[in-house]
Design a protein around this motif. Structure first.
Motif, PDB file in Angstrom:
ATOM      1  N   LEU A   1      28.928   6.945  50.919  1.00  0.00           N
ATOM      2  CA  LEU A   1      29.616   6.287  49.819  1.00  0.00           C
ATOM      3  C   LEU A   1      29.818   4.837  50.228  1.00  0.00           C
ATOM      4  O   LEU A   1      30.437   4.564  51.262  1.00  0.00           O
ATOM      5  CB  LEU A   1      30.966   6.949  49.536  1.00  0.00           C
ATOM      6  N   LYS A   2      29.252   3.923  49.445  1.00  0.00           N
ATOM      7  CA  LYS A   2      29.347   2.488  49.747  1.00  0.00           C
ATOM      8  C   LYS A   2      28.923   2.195  51.175  1.00  0.00           C
ATOM      9  O   LYS A   2      29.600   1.505  51.921  1.00  0.00           O
ATOM     10  CB  LYS A   2      30.760   1.973  49.475  1.00  0.00           C
ATOM     11  N   ARG A   3      27.815   2.817  51.568  1.00  0.00           N
ATOM     12  CA  ARG A   3      27.207   2.643  52.897  1.00  0.00           C
ATOM     13  C   ARG A   3      28.056   3.180  54.047  1.00  0.00           C
ATOM     14  O   ARG A   3      27.870   2.805  55.201  1.00  0.00           O
ATOM     15  CB  ARG A   3      26.843   1.187  53.147  1.00  0.00           C
ATOM     16  N   ARG A   4      29.006   4.028  53.725  1.00  0.00           N
ATOM     17  CA  ARG A   4      29.806   4.674  54.781  1.00  0.00           C
ATOM     18  C   ARG A   4      29.404   6.131  54.863  1.00  0.00           C
ATOM     19  O   ARG A   4      29.354   6.836  53.857  1.00  0.00           O
ATOM     20  CB  ARG A   4      31.305   4.554  54.486  1.00  0.00           C
ATOM     21  N   LYS A   5      29.130   6.581  56.064  1.00  0.00           N
ATOM     22  CA  LYS A   5      28.703   7.954  56.307  1.00  0.00           C
ATOM     23  C   LYS A   5      29.796   8.941  55.935  1.00  0.00           C
ATOM     24  O   LYS A   5      30.971   8.672  56.111  1.00  0.00           O
ATOM     25  CB  LYS A   5      28.338   8.111  57.784  1.00  0.00           C
ATOM     26  N   ARG A   6      29.394  10.092  55.436  1.00  0.00           N
ATOM     27  CA  ARG A   6      30.335  11.165  55.095  1.00  0.00           C
ATOM     28  C   ARG A   6      30.555  12.051  56.316  1.00  0.00           C
ATOM     29  O   ARG A   6      29.625  12.422  57.018  1.00  0.00           O
ATOM     30  CB  ARG A   6      29.757  12.008  53.971  1.00  0.00           C
ATOM     31  N   TYR A   7      31.826  12.391  56.534  1.00  0.00           N
ATOM     32  CA  TYR A   7      32.226  13.272  57.621  1.00  0.00           C
ATOM     33  C   TYR A   7      33.111  14.382  57.080  1.00  0.00           C
ATOM     34  O   TYR A   7      33.729  14.242  56.029  1.00  0.00           O
ATOM     35  CB  TYR A   7      33.050  12.513  58.686  1.00  0.00           C
ATOM     36  N   TYR A   8      33.186  15.445  57.850  1.00  0.00           N
ATOM     37  CA  TYR A   8      34.228  16.440  57.659  1.00  0.00           C
ATOM     38  C   TYR A   8      35.321  16.052  58.650  1.00  0.00           C
ATOM     39  O   TYR A   8      35.068  15.977  59.850  1.00  0.00           O
ATOM     40  CB  TYR A   8      33.744  17.852  57.998  1.00  0.00           C
ATOM     41  N   ARG A   9      36.508  15.773  58.153  1.00  0.00           N
ATOM     42  CA  ARG A   9      37.636  15.531  59.064  1.00  0.00           C
ATOM     43  C   ARG A   9      38.345  16.866  59.187  1.00  0.00           C
ATOM     44  O   ARG A   9      38.943  17.364  58.242  1.00  0.00           O
ATOM     45  CB  ARG A   9      38.600  14.482  58.531  1.00  0.00           C
ATOM     46  N   ILE A  10      38.252  17.460  60.363  1.00  0.00           N
ATOM     47  CA  ILE A  10      38.899  18.736  60.616  1.00  0.00           C
ATOM     48  C   ILE A  10      40.300  18.418  61.157  1.00  0.00           C
ATOM     49  O   ILE A  10      40.465  18.008  62.296  1.00  0.00           O
ATOM     50  CB  ILE A  10      38.092  19.603  61.602  1.00  0.00           C
ATOM     51  N   PHE A  11      41.274  18.564  60.283  1.00  0.00           N
ATOM     52  CA  PHE A  11      42.671  18.272  60.553  1.00  0.00           C
ATOM     53  C   PHE A  11      43.309  19.501  61.180  1.00  0.00           C
ATOM     54  O   PHE A  11      43.091  20.620  60.738  1.00  0.00           O
ATOM     55  CB  PHE A  11      43.337  17.956  59.207  1.00  0.00           C
ATOM     56  N   TYR A  12      44.111  19.289  62.223  1.00  0.00           N
ATOM     57  CA  TYR A  12      44.923  20.372  62.769  1.00  0.00           C
ATOM     58  C   TYR A  12      46.337  19.844  62.945  1.00  0.00           C
ATOM     59  O   TYR A  12      46.552  18.779  63.528  1.00  0.00           O
ATOM     60  CB  TYR A  12      44.385  20.876  64.116  1.00  0.00           C
ATOM     61  N   GLY A  13      47.297  20.559  62.401  1.00  0.00           N
ATOM     62  CA  GLY A  13      48.684  20.141  62.499  1.00  0.00           C
ATOM     63  C   GLY A  13      49.552  20.984  61.591  1.00  0.00           C
ATOM     64  O   GLY A  13      49.318  22.188  61.445  1.00  0.00           O
ATOM     65  N   THR A  14      50.532  20.340  60.965  1.00  0.00           N
ATOM     66  CA  THR A  14      51.419  21.081  60.074  1.00  0.00           C
ATOM     67  C   THR A  14      51.213  20.647  58.630  1.00  0.00           C
ATOM     68  O   THR A  14      50.862  19.500  58.354  1.00  0.00           O
ATOM     69  CB  THR A  14      52.898  20.888  60.453  1.00  0.00           C
ATOM     70  N   VAL A  15      51.435  21.598  57.747  1.00  0.00           N
ATOM     71  CA  VAL A  15      51.427  21.331  56.311  1.00  0.00           C
ATOM     72  C   VAL A  15      52.750  21.826  55.743  1.00  0.00           C
ATOM     73  O   VAL A  15      53.305  22.823  56.201  1.00  0.00           O
ATOM     74  CB  VAL A  15      50.234  22.011  55.586  1.00  0.00           C
ATOM     75  N   HIS A  16      53.256  21.073  54.787  1.00  0.00           N
ATOM     76  CA  HIS A  16      54.509  21.462  54.140  1.00  0.00           C
ATOM     77  C   HIS A  16      54.217  21.657  52.665  1.00  0.00           C
ATOM     78  O   HIS A  16      53.835  20.722  51.968  1.00  0.00           O
ATOM     79  CB  HIS A  16      55.565  20.378  54.344  1.00  0.00           C
ATOM     80  N   TRP A  17      54.386  22.880  52.202  1.00  0.00           N
ATOM     81  CA  TRP A  17      54.134  23.225  50.799  1.00  0.00           C
ATOM     82  C   TRP A  17      55.432  23.024  50.030  1.00  0.00           C
ATOM     83  O   TRP A  17      56.216  23.950  49.839  1.00  0.00           O
ATOM     84  CB  TRP A  17      53.638  24.661  50.672  1.00  0.00           C
ATOM     85  N   HIS A  18      55.676  21.814  49.611  1.00  0.00           N
ATOM     86  CA  HIS A  18      56.948  21.424  49.009  1.00  0.00           C
ATOM     87  C   HIS A  18      57.359  22.303  47.829  1.00  0.00           C
ATOM     88  O   HIS A  18      58.530  22.637  47.681  1.00  0.00           O
ATOM     89  CB  HIS A  18      56.896  19.958  48.560  1.00  0.00           C
ATOM     90  N   THR A  19      56.417  22.682  46.994  1.00  0.00           N
ATOM     91  CA  THR A  19      56.743  23.468  45.799  1.00  0.00           C
ATOM     92  C   THR A  19      56.603  24.962  46.054  1.00  0.00           C
ATOM     93  O   THR A  19      57.507  25.738  45.760  1.00  0.00           O
ATOM     94  CB  THR A  19      55.825  23.053  44.630  1.00  0.00           C
ATOM     95  N   ALA A  20      55.484  25.365  46.623  1.00  0.00           N
ATOM     96  CA  ALA A  20      55.199  26.796  46.790  1.00  0.00           C
ATOM     97  C   ALA A  20      56.042  27.452  47.873  1.00  0.00           C
ATOM     98  O   ALA A  20      56.350  28.636  47.792  1.00  0.00           O
ATOM     99  CB  ALA A  20      53.718  27.009  47.088  1.00  0.00           C
ATOM    100  N   ASP A  21      56.418  26.704  48.898  1.00  0.00           N
ATOM    101  CA  ASP A  21      57.167  27.261  50.022  1.00  0.00           C
ATOM    102  C   ASP A  21      58.057  26.159  50.595  1.00  0.00           C
ATOM    103  O   ASP A  21      57.853  25.691  51.710  1.00  0.00           O
ATOM    104  CB  ASP A  21      56.176  27.784  51.065  1.00  0.00           C
TER     105      ASP A  21
END
Length: 100
Positions: free
Chosen positions: A22-42
């Motif tokens: 995209l716009k001459r920038r390579k596509r990557y998969y950023r594999i995130f590891y950490g915490t998620v906060h489900w503000h509405t669902a949980d």
């Protein structure tokens, strides 16, 4: 009361996609590891999670990449079949790494 951030990244891996720029920038998969906060669902809980994002370019700072529009956080990350083994390996390695 201060709202918990949705994502707090402890570690990540950038896996090059076998397709796309995209716009001459390579596509990557950023594999995130950490915490998620489900503000509405949980709203009372924060969970450890591994999340694949689409990222364009190699920015290492998660918040900076999101603010610059390099991470596509509003649509699902489609993992191409030919990239799946490498993405799964990255997820496994991040899960096994020691994080305080």
């Amino acid at each position: 009361m201060e709202k918990e951030p949705t994502y707090q990244e402890w570690g990540f891996k950038l896996i090059p996609s076998s397709h796309g720029e995209l716009k001459r920038r390579k596509r990557y998969y950023r594999i995130f590891y950490g915490t998620v906060h489900w503000h509405t669902a949980d709203p009372d809980n924060i969970h450890k999670a591994c999340v694949p994002f689409v990222q364009y370019g190699e920015e290492e700072n998660f918040e900076k990449a999101r603010k610059n529009g390099n991470i596509r956080a509003i649509y699902p990350c489609h993992i191409l079949d030919q990239d799946l083994d490498e993405v799964m390996t990255a997820m496994k390695e991040l899960r096994e790494k020691e994080y305080n």
